[in-house]
Design a protein around this motif. Sequence first.
Motif, PDB file in Angstrom:
ATOM      1  N   ASP A 113       6.546  62.390  36.697  1.00 15.84           N
ATOM      2  CA  ASP A 113       6.126  61.105  36.123  1.00 15.84           C
ATOM      3  C   ASP A 113       4.600  60.960  36.080  1.00 15.84           C
ATOM      4  O   ASP A 113       4.076  59.938  35.646  1.00 15.84           O
ATOM      5  CB  ASP A 113       6.768  59.927  36.857  1.00 15.84           C
ATOM      6  CG  ASP A 113       6.273  59.757  38.291  1.00 15.84           C
ATOM      7  OD1 ASP A 113       5.380  60.515  38.736  1.00 15.84           O
ATOM      8  OD2 ASP A 113       6.804  58.863  38.980  1.00 15.84           O
ATOM      9  N   LYS A 114       3.907  62.006  36.545  1.00 19.92           N
ATOM     10  CA  LYS A 114       2.434  62.080  36.503  1.00 19.92           C
ATOM     11  C   LYS A 114       1.758  60.922  37.226  1.00 19.92           C
ATOM     12  O   LYS A 114       0.704  60.453  36.840  1.00 19.92           O
ATOM     13  CB  LYS A 114       1.925  62.187  35.053  1.00 19.92           C
ATOM     14  CG  LYS A 114       2.533  63.335  34.270  1.00 19.92           C
ATOM     15  CD  LYS A 114       2.328  64.649  34.974  1.00 19.92           C
ATOM     16  CE  LYS A 114       2.980  65.803  34.219  1.00 19.92           C
ATOM     17  NZ  LYS A 114       3.261  66.935  35.059  1.00 19.92           N
ATOM     18  N   SER A 115       2.368  60.502  38.336  1.00 22.10           N
ATOM     19  CA  SER A 115       1.809  59.405  39.135  1.00 22.10           C
ATOM     20  C   SER A 115       0.743  59.886  40.109  1.00 22.10           C
ATOM     21  O   SER A 115       0.058  59.082  40.726  1.00 22.10           O
ATOM     22  CB  SER A 115       2.935  58.724  39.924  1.00 22.10           C
ATOM     23  OG  SER A 115       3.468  59.632  40.877  1.00 22.10           O
ATOM     24  N   GLY A 116       0.637  61.191  40.286  1.00 28.34           N
ATOM     25  CA  GLY A 116      -0.307  61.738  41.264  1.00 28.34           C
ATOM     26  C   GLY A 116       0.315  61.924  42.635  1.00 28.34           C
ATOM     27  O   GLY A 116      -0.347  62.374  43.569  1.00 28.34           O
ATOM     28  N   GLU A 117       1.579  61.538  42.766  1.00 28.87           N
ATOM     29  CA  GLU A 117       2.313  61.683  44.021  1.00 28.87           C
ATOM     30  C   GLU A 117       3.709  62.206  43.701  1.00 28.87           C
ATOM     31  O   GLU A 117       4.187  62.082  42.578  1.00 28.87           O
ATOM     32  CB  GLU A 117       2.466  60.334  44.727  1.00 28.87           C
ATOM     33  CG  GLU A 117       1.169  59.642  45.045  1.00 28.87           C
ATOM     34  CD  GLU A 117       1.375  58.243  45.602  1.00 28.87           C
ATOM     35  OE1 GLU A 117       0.516  57.821  46.383  1.00 28.87           O
ATOM     36  OE2 GLU A 117       2.371  57.577  45.258  1.00 28.87           O
ATOM     37  N   LEU A 118       4.343  62.787  44.715  1.00 34.45           N
ATOM     38  CA  LEU A 118       5.740  63.192  44.565  1.00 34.45           C
ATOM     39  C   LEU A 118       6.617  62.137  45.206  1.00 34.45           C
ATOM     40  O   LEU A 118       6.460  61.838  46.394  1.00 34.45           O
ATOM     41  CB  LEU A 118       6.000  64.536  45.253  1.00 34.45           C
ATOM     42  CG  LEU A 118       5.253  65.751  44.727  1.00 34.45           C
ATOM     43  CD1 LEU A 118       5.696  66.995  45.492  1.00 34.45           C
ATOM     44  CD2 LEU A 118       5.490  65.923  43.246  1.00 34.45           C
ATOM     45  N   ASP A 119       7.526  61.563  44.413  1.00 36.01           N
ATOM     46  CA  ASP A 119       8.464  60.616  45.010  1.00 36.01           C
ATOM     47  C   ASP A 119       9.738  61.363  45.414  1.00 36.01           C
ATOM     48  O   ASP A 119       9.875  62.558  45.180  1.00 36.01           O
ATOM     49  CB  ASP A 119       8.751  59.447  44.062  1.00 36.01           C
ATOM     50  CG  ASP A 119       9.405  59.860  42.755  1.00 36.01           C
ATOM     51  OD1 ASP A 119      10.177  60.846  42.729  1.00 36.01           O
ATOM     52  OD2 ASP A 119       9.158  59.171  41.738  1.00 36.01           O
ATOM     53  N   VAL A 120      10.652  60.650  46.020  1.00 34.37           N
ATOM     54  CA  VAL A 120      11.876  61.274  46.532  1.00 34.37           C
ATOM     55  C   VAL A 120      12.666  61.948  45.412  1.00 34.37           C
ATOM     56  O   VAL A 120      13.191  63.052  45.588  1.00 34.37           O
ATOM     57  CB  VAL A 120      12.745  60.223  47.265  1.00 34.37           C
ATOM     58  CG1 VAL A 120      14.088  60.796  47.647  1.00 34.37           C
ATOM     59  CG2 VAL A 120      12.022  59.707  48.495  1.00 34.37           C
ATOM     60  N   ASN A 121      12.736  61.304  44.254  1.00 33.37           N
ATOM     61  CA  ASN A 121      13.503  61.891  43.138  1.00 33.37           C
ATOM     62  C   ASN A 121      12.888  63.204  42.657  1.00 33.37           C
ATOM     63  O   ASN A 121      13.612  64.163  42.389  1.00 33.37           O
ATOM     64  CB  ASN A 121      13.625  60.900  41.979  1.00 33.37           C
ATOM     65  CG  ASN A 121      14.492  59.713  42.334  1.00 33.37           C
ATOM     66  OD1 ASN A 121      15.405  59.812  43.156  1.00 33.37           O
ATOM     67  ND2 ASN A 121      14.203  58.572  41.727  1.00 33.37           N
ATOM     68  N   GLU A 122      11.572  63.231  42.547  1.00 31.86           N
ATOM     69  CA  GLU A 122      10.903  64.469  42.117  1.00 31.86           C
ATOM     70  C   GLU A 122      11.110  65.567  43.164  1.00 31.86           C
ATOM     71  O   GLU A 122      11.348  66.728  42.822  1.00 31.86           O
ATOM     72  CB  GLU A 122       9.412  64.212  41.891  1.00 31.86           C
ATOM     73  CG  GLU A 122       9.150  63.314  40.692  1.00 31.86           C
ATOM     74  CD  GLU A 122       7.737  62.776  40.646  1.00 31.86           C
ATOM     75  OE1 GLU A 122       7.224  62.628  39.522  1.00 31.86           O
ATOM     76  OE2 GLU A 122       7.140  62.488  41.713  1.00 31.86           O
ATOM     77  N   TRP A 123      11.020  65.193  44.432  1.00 27.21           N
ATOM     78  CA  TRP A 123      11.242  66.141  45.525  1.00 27.21           C
ATOM     79  C   TRP A 123      12.670  66.681  45.450  1.00 27.21           C
ATOM     80  O   TRP A 123      12.900  67.877  45.522  1.00 27.21           O
ATOM     81  CB  TRP A 123      10.985  65.452  46.859  1.00 27.21           C
ATOM     82  CG  TRP A 123      11.215  66.298  48.064  1.00 27.21           C
ATOM     83  CD1 TRP A 123      12.328  66.327  48.849  1.00 27.21           C
ATOM     84  CD2 TRP A 123      10.319  67.260  48.632  1.00 27.21           C
ATOM     85  NE1 TRP A 123      12.179  67.230  49.871  1.00 27.21           N
ATOM     86  CE2 TRP A 123      10.948  67.814  49.760  1.00 27.21           C
ATOM     87  CE3 TRP A 123       9.041  67.702  48.303  1.00 27.21           C
ATOM     88  CZ2 TRP A 123      10.355  68.786  50.559  1.00 27.21           C
ATOM     89  CZ3 TRP A 123       8.449  68.658  49.100  1.00 27.21           C
ATOM     90  CH2 TRP A 123       9.097  69.197  50.211  1.00 27.21           C
ATOM     91  N   GLU A 124      13.644  65.771  45.297  1.00 29.28           N
ATOM     92  CA  GLU A 124      15.045  66.197  45.270  1.00 29.28           C
ATOM     93  C   GLU A 124      15.363  67.048  44.042  1.00 29.28           C
ATOM     94  O   GLU A 124      16.178  67.963  44.136  1.00 29.28           O
ATOM     95  CB  GLU A 124      15.966  64.987  45.379  1.00 29.28           C
ATOM     96  CG  GLU A 124      15.947  64.404  46.784  1.00 29.28           C
ATOM     97  CD  GLU A 124      16.868  63.216  46.962  1.00 29.28           C
ATOM     98  OE1 GLU A 124      17.500  62.756  45.982  1.00 29.28           O
ATOM     99  OE2 GLU A 124      16.958  62.739  48.109  1.00 29.28           O
TER     100      GLU A 124
END
Length: 151
Positions: A113-124
């Motif tokens: 999502d190019k937010s600059g962070e990894l959220d749980v969904n991106e990690w999973e």
Amino acid sequence: DRDGEIDANEWELAIETALQNKLDQRAAARVAQAEAAAKEIAQFTGEYLSAARKCFEMIDKDNSGTLEKKEIVKSVKEDTDVIDFLKNCGEENLQFLLHPPRLDKALDALDTDKSGELDVNEWEDAINRGLAKRLSQLADERERRERAAAA
């Protein structure tokens, strides 16, 4: 007919019975192998996903539910549990987090999502790609063991 001689019909019946018994044994062995494989896959999957969740939590030092670059950099330098998980997770971009020259590119690939962070969904999502690869490797290893046992 217990006459002390085996005629053609008795011979065929004996062969058919023996063959059916052998086929039944092989079918039972296949079922047992499939059940063992399913159990192995379920156990591996549970352990893998549990380790992945734990790894995310270990990296997420501020408990924000997202992984910032500074948290990742600190963890991949200092936390041996995080390092061990990433080395063996099977997902190339997660493994690249361990290599500073590739870190930015890996984060960019993982941060969908190019937010600059990894959220749980991106990690999973990344974890599930790694899990699929590791399960494929596990299946290959199981197949090698079965071939070796049959030889």
